[in-house]
Write a protein that holds these residues in place. Structure first.
Motif, short mmCIF file in Angstrom:
data_model
loop_
_atom_site.label_atom_id
_atom_site.label_comp_id
_atom_site.label_asym_id
_atom_site.label_seq_id
_atom_site.Cartn_x
_atom_site.Cartn_y
_atom_site.Cartn_z
N ARG A 145 7.60 52.96 13.26
CA ARG A 145 8.65 52.53 14.21
C ARG A 145 8.38 51.69 15.74
N SER A 146 7.21 51.52 15.86
CA SER A 146 6.56 50.89 16.81
C SER A 146 6.74 49.22 16.66
N CYS A 147 7.00 49.03 15.42
CA CYS A 147 7.07 47.66 14.78
C CYS A 147 8.60 47.52 14.39
N HIS A 148 9.12 48.37 13.60
CA HIS A 148 10.40 48.17 12.76
C HIS A 148 11.36 49.09 13.53
N LYS A 149 12.47 48.64 14.23
CA LYS A 149 13.41 49.43 14.95
C LYS A 149 14.61 49.38 13.94
N VAL A 150 14.75 50.42 13.52
CA VAL A 150 16.09 50.55 12.49
C VAL A 150 17.36 50.39 13.12
N GLU A 151 17.45 50.70 14.41
CA GLU A 151 18.68 50.34 15.53
C GLU A 151 18.72 48.87 15.42
N ARG A 152 17.87 48.14 15.32
CA ARG A 152 18.02 46.55 15.44
C ARG A 152 18.13 45.78 14.26
N MET A 153 18.08 46.49 13.06
CA MET A 153 18.15 45.94 11.52
C MET A 153 19.52 45.27 11.51
N ASP A 154 19.41 44.24 10.86
CA ASP A 154 20.73 43.54 10.39
C ASP A 154 20.76 43.80 8.95
N ALA A 163 19.52 48.82 2.78
CA ALA A 163 20.73 48.65 3.62
C ALA A 163 21.08 50.26 3.60
N THR A 164 21.53 50.73 2.72
CA THR A 164 22.14 52.19 2.41
C THR A 164 21.16 53.15 2.78
N MET A 165 19.85 53.29 2.74
CA MET A 165 18.94 54.01 2.83
C MET A 165 18.55 54.05 4.69
N HIS A 166 18.80 52.83 4.97
CA HIS A 166 18.05 52.63 6.50
C HIS A 166 19.41 53.13 7.46
N LYS A 167 20.70 52.96 7.04
CA LYS A 167 21.82 53.34 7.66
C LYS A 167 21.80 54.89 7.74
N ARG A 168 21.53 55.57 6.49
CA ARG A 168 21.37 56.95 6.35
C ARG A 168 20.22 57.68 7.25
N MET A 170 19.13 56.32 10.03
CA MET A 170 19.60 55.97 11.36
C MET A 170 20.58 57.09 11.72
N GLU A 171 21.45 57.50 10.92
CA GLU A 171 22.42 58.62 11.22
C GLU A 171 22.29 59.85 10.95
N SER A 172 21.07 60.05 10.37
CA SER A 172 20.59 61.72 9.98
C SER A 172 19.88 62.22 11.32
N ASP A 173 19.79 63.43 11.21
CA ASP A 173 19.24 64.45 11.99
C ASP A 173 17.68 64.71 11.39
N PRO A 174 16.79 64.12 12.12
CA PRO A 174 15.43 64.39 11.46
C PRO A 174 14.93 65.80 11.44
N SER A 175 15.69 66.83 11.95
CA SER A 175 15.18 68.06 11.81
C SER A 175 15.98 68.61 10.60
N ALA A 176 16.89 68.06 9.92
CA ALA A 176 17.83 68.17 8.83
C ALA A 176 17.13 68.61 7.48
N GLU A 177 17.35 69.07 6.66
CA GLU A 177 16.68 69.57 5.35
C GLU A 177 17.08 68.07 4.51
#
Length: 201
Positions: A145-154, A163-168, A170-177
Motif C-alpha cells: 500500500r505504500s505504492c498502490h493506493k486502492v482508494e485512488r484506483m480507477d 476491480a471486483t476484488m479491489h472494491k471488496r 476497500m469496503e471490507s473490515d480488515p478484522s472481519a473473517e
C-alpha cells in the motif's frame, strides 16, 4: 549563605569571559555531534536497505535476486523501479527499525550457512514465503500500500475480476473473517513459487 555558595551564585550571575566562551562552544559541539549522528544514522539505514546490501548479507536474497528480473515487479510497464526494500522494509520509522532488528536473524542464518546453496534455499523456500505472507497479512499489506493506493484506483480501467476484488477489499473490515488483503492475491510478483505443495495457491 556560605562564602563558597555565594561564589557559585556570583559565577552564574556574572560569569567571566572564559565561562561565557564555553557555552557557545559547547552548544556548537553538541549541534555538530547531533548533526553528524543524524546524517550517519540515515546513511546506514539507506545503505542497509539497498539491493546490494540485501543480497550480500541476507543469504536467501542472493537466490531470490537471480529470479527477480523475470517477474513483473522488475519489468514494469511504467518503468517504475521496485527494490527489495520497497516490498520488505516499511517506510514508517518504528516498523522500519523493527524490521532492521528482526532481519538480524537472516544474517545469523547466512553466517551459519543455512541457505548458502540453491538446494538449501529451495528446500526452505516454502517456510520463508509463508513467514513473509503471514507478516504481510498481519499488517494489511502495508508495504504494498505504500505504492498502490486502492482508494485512488480507477476501477473502470481494470479487468472485471480485479476491480471486483479491489472494491471488496476497500469496503471490507480488515478484522472481519475471510478478509483478503493484497498479498492473498498477488504472491508471485517478484519471486518464483516454492517447489513444494505446502504453499500452493
Amino acid at each position: 549563605m556560605s562564602k563558597e555558595n555565594g561564589g557559585w551564585r556570583r559565577l552564574w550571575q556574572k560569569p567571566g569571559a572564559k565561562w561565557r566562551l564555553g557555552i557557545p562552544i559547547g552548544g556548537l559541539l553538541f549541534f555538530v555531534a547531533g548533526a553528524l549522528g543524524t546524517v550517519g544514522f540515515n546513511v546506514v539505514i539507506h545503505e542497509t536497505s539497498s539491493d546490494e546490501f540485501c543480497v550480500q548479507c541476507h543469504g536467501p536474497s542472493k537466490f531470490a535476486a537471480e529470479e527477480w528480473p523475470d517477474h513483473t515487479h522488475y519489468n514494469t510497464g511504467s518503468g517504475v523501479m521496485v527494490t527489495c526494500a520497497d516490498c520488505h522494509v516499511a517506510k514508517e520509522f518504528v516498523p522500519k527499525m523493527w524490521r532492521k532488528i528482526t532481519a538480524m536473524k537472516e544474517v545469523f542464518y547466512t553466517i551459519k550457512g543455512d541457505y548458502n546453496t540453491r538446494e538449501k534455499f529451495e528446500a526452505a523456500r516454502h517456510v520463508m514465503v509463508e513467514s513473509v505472507w503471514e507478516e504481510m497479512r498481519g499488517n494489511d499489506s502495508r508495504e504494498c500500500r505504500s505504492c498502490h493506493k486502492v482508494e485512488r484506483m480507477d476501477f473502470d480501467k481494470q479487468k472485471r475480476m480485479a476491480a471486483t476484488m479491489h472494491k471488496r477489499m476497500m469496503e471490507s473490515d480488515p478484522s472481519a473473517e475471510g478478509y483478503r488483503t493484497c498479498i492473498d492475491c498477488h504472491k508471485y510478483l517478484a519471486h518464483n513459487k516454492p517447489q513444494t505443495d505446502l504453499a500452493k495457491e
